[in-house]
Design a protein around this motif. Sequence first.
Motif, PDB file in Angstrom:
ATOM      1  N   ALA A  15       8.090  39.236  73.246  1.00  0.00           N
ATOM      2  CA  ALA A  15       7.116  39.607  72.206  1.00  0.00           C
ATOM      3  C   ALA A  15       5.990  40.431  72.821  1.00  0.00           C
ATOM      4  N   ALA A  16       5.526  40.016  73.989  1.00  0.00           N
ATOM      5  CA  ALA A  16       4.482  40.790  74.680  1.00  0.00           C
ATOM      6  C   ALA A  16       5.014  42.163  75.077  1.00  0.00           C
ATOM      7  N   ALA A  17       6.281  42.242  75.478  1.00  0.00           N
ATOM      8  CA  ALA A  17       6.888  43.529  75.829  1.00  0.00           C
ATOM      9  C   ALA A  17       6.962  44.439  74.604  1.00  0.00           C
ATOM     10  N   LEU A  18       7.233  43.857  73.453  1.00  0.00           N
ATOM     11  CA  LEU A  18       7.267  44.651  72.231  1.00  0.00           C
ATOM     12  C   LEU A  18       5.887  45.216  71.906  1.00  0.00           C
ATOM     13  N   LEU A  19       4.856  44.425  72.136  1.00  0.00           N
ATOM     14  CA  LEU A  19       3.492  44.930  71.972  1.00  0.00           C
ATOM     15  C   LEU A  19       3.201  46.023  72.994  1.00  0.00           C
ATOM     16  N   ALA A  20       3.714  45.870  74.204  1.00  0.00           N
ATOM     17  CA  ALA A  20       3.522  46.895  75.229  1.00  0.00           C
ATOM     18  C   ALA A  20       4.191  48.204  74.811  1.00  0.00           C
ATOM     19  N   VAL A  21       5.344  48.107  74.164  1.00  0.00           N
ATOM     20  CA  VAL A  21       6.024  49.312  73.682  1.00  0.00           C
ATOM     21  C   VAL A  21       5.131  50.057  72.701  1.00  0.00           C
ATOM     22  N   THR A  22       4.397  49.324  71.853  1.00  0.00           N
ATOM     23  CA  THR A  22       3.514  49.985  70.880  1.00  0.00           C
ATOM     24  C   THR A  22       2.366  50.707  71.568  1.00  0.00           C
ATOM     25  N   TYR A  23       1.921  50.189  72.716  1.00  0.00           N
ATOM     26  CA  TYR A  23       0.852  50.860  73.455  1.00  0.00           C
ATOM     27  C   TYR A  23       1.369  52.053  74.249  1.00  0.00           C
ATOM     28  N   ALA A  40      10.843  40.089  68.044  1.00  0.00           N
ATOM     29  CA  ALA A  40      11.609  39.793  69.270  1.00  0.00           C
ATOM     30  C   ALA A  40      12.749  38.832  68.960  1.00  0.00           C
ATOM     31  N   LEU A  41      12.491  37.863  68.094  1.00  0.00           N
ATOM     32  CA  LEU A  41      13.539  36.920  67.695  1.00  0.00           C
ATOM     33  C   LEU A  41      14.655  37.638  66.931  1.00  0.00           C
ATOM     34  N   VAL A  42      14.278  38.484  65.979  1.00  0.00           N
ATOM     35  CA  VAL A  42      15.274  39.215  65.183  1.00  0.00           C
ATOM     36  C   VAL A  42      16.068  40.183  66.060  1.00  0.00           C
ATOM     37  N   LEU A 106      11.686  46.963  79.981  1.00  0.00           N
ATOM     38  CA  LEU A 106      10.789  45.806  80.082  1.00  0.00           C
ATOM     39  C   LEU A 106      11.577  44.502  80.032  1.00  0.00           C
ATOM     40  N   GLY A 107      12.641  44.478  79.240  1.00  0.00           N
ATOM     41  CA  GLY A 107      13.497  43.290  79.164  1.00  0.00           C
ATOM     42  C   GLY A 107      14.175  42.973  80.488  1.00  0.00           C
ATOM     43  N   LEU A 108      14.592  44.006  81.211  1.00  0.00           N
ATOM     44  CA  LEU A 108      15.183  43.792  82.539  1.00  0.00           C
ATOM     45  C   LEU A 108      14.163  43.170  83.493  1.00  0.00           C
ATOM     46  N   LEU A 109      12.935  43.674  83.427  1.00  0.00           N
ATOM     47  CA  LEU A 109      11.874  43.106  84.273  1.00  0.00           C
ATOM     48  C   LEU A 109      11.592  41.658  83.882  1.00  0.00           C
ATOM     49  N   ILE A 110      11.601  41.369  82.601  1.00  0.00           N
ATOM     50  CA  ILE A 110      11.377  39.997  82.121  1.00  0.00           C
ATOM     51  C   ILE A 110      12.498  39.085  82.594  1.00  0.00           C
ATOM     52  N   ASP A 111      13.739  39.547  82.515  1.00  0.00           N
ATOM     53  CA  ASP A 111      14.875  38.738  82.981  1.00  0.00           C
ATOM     54  C   ASP A 111      14.720  38.370  84.458  1.00  0.00           C
TER      55      ASP A 111
END
Length: 120
Positions: A15-23, A40-42, A106-111
Amino acid sequence: MLDSMKIIVKWLLCAAALLAVTYIYSGVQVQSFGSAMIAALVIGLLNTIVRPVLVILTLPVTIITVGLFLLVVNGLMFWMASGLLGGFHVASFWAAMLGALIYSVLGLLIDRLVAQLFSE
């Protein structure tokens, strides 16, 4: 217990990564952190349920393009999620492609981060 904690941490970070995408990119807009959590859930559910079907259906094109068509499939999942939700908006298909690419990186970094945090 540890697995559920891992899922919750990954969900919050996505969810935070999705907000980062908006920035990072103005073609993607999220109204709030709550909207980002739902989005993020959807996106995760679409990637779990719909994406494998699309990958199988587009397998010939994916093989011809040496896997590059999977970027289009990722963009479609991102765009589909924005169509289903009110607080998450993607301006166009190309915005979805770029937004999905940034979100995937960002998802790869989160993983990797989650794997390090919860390594036993």
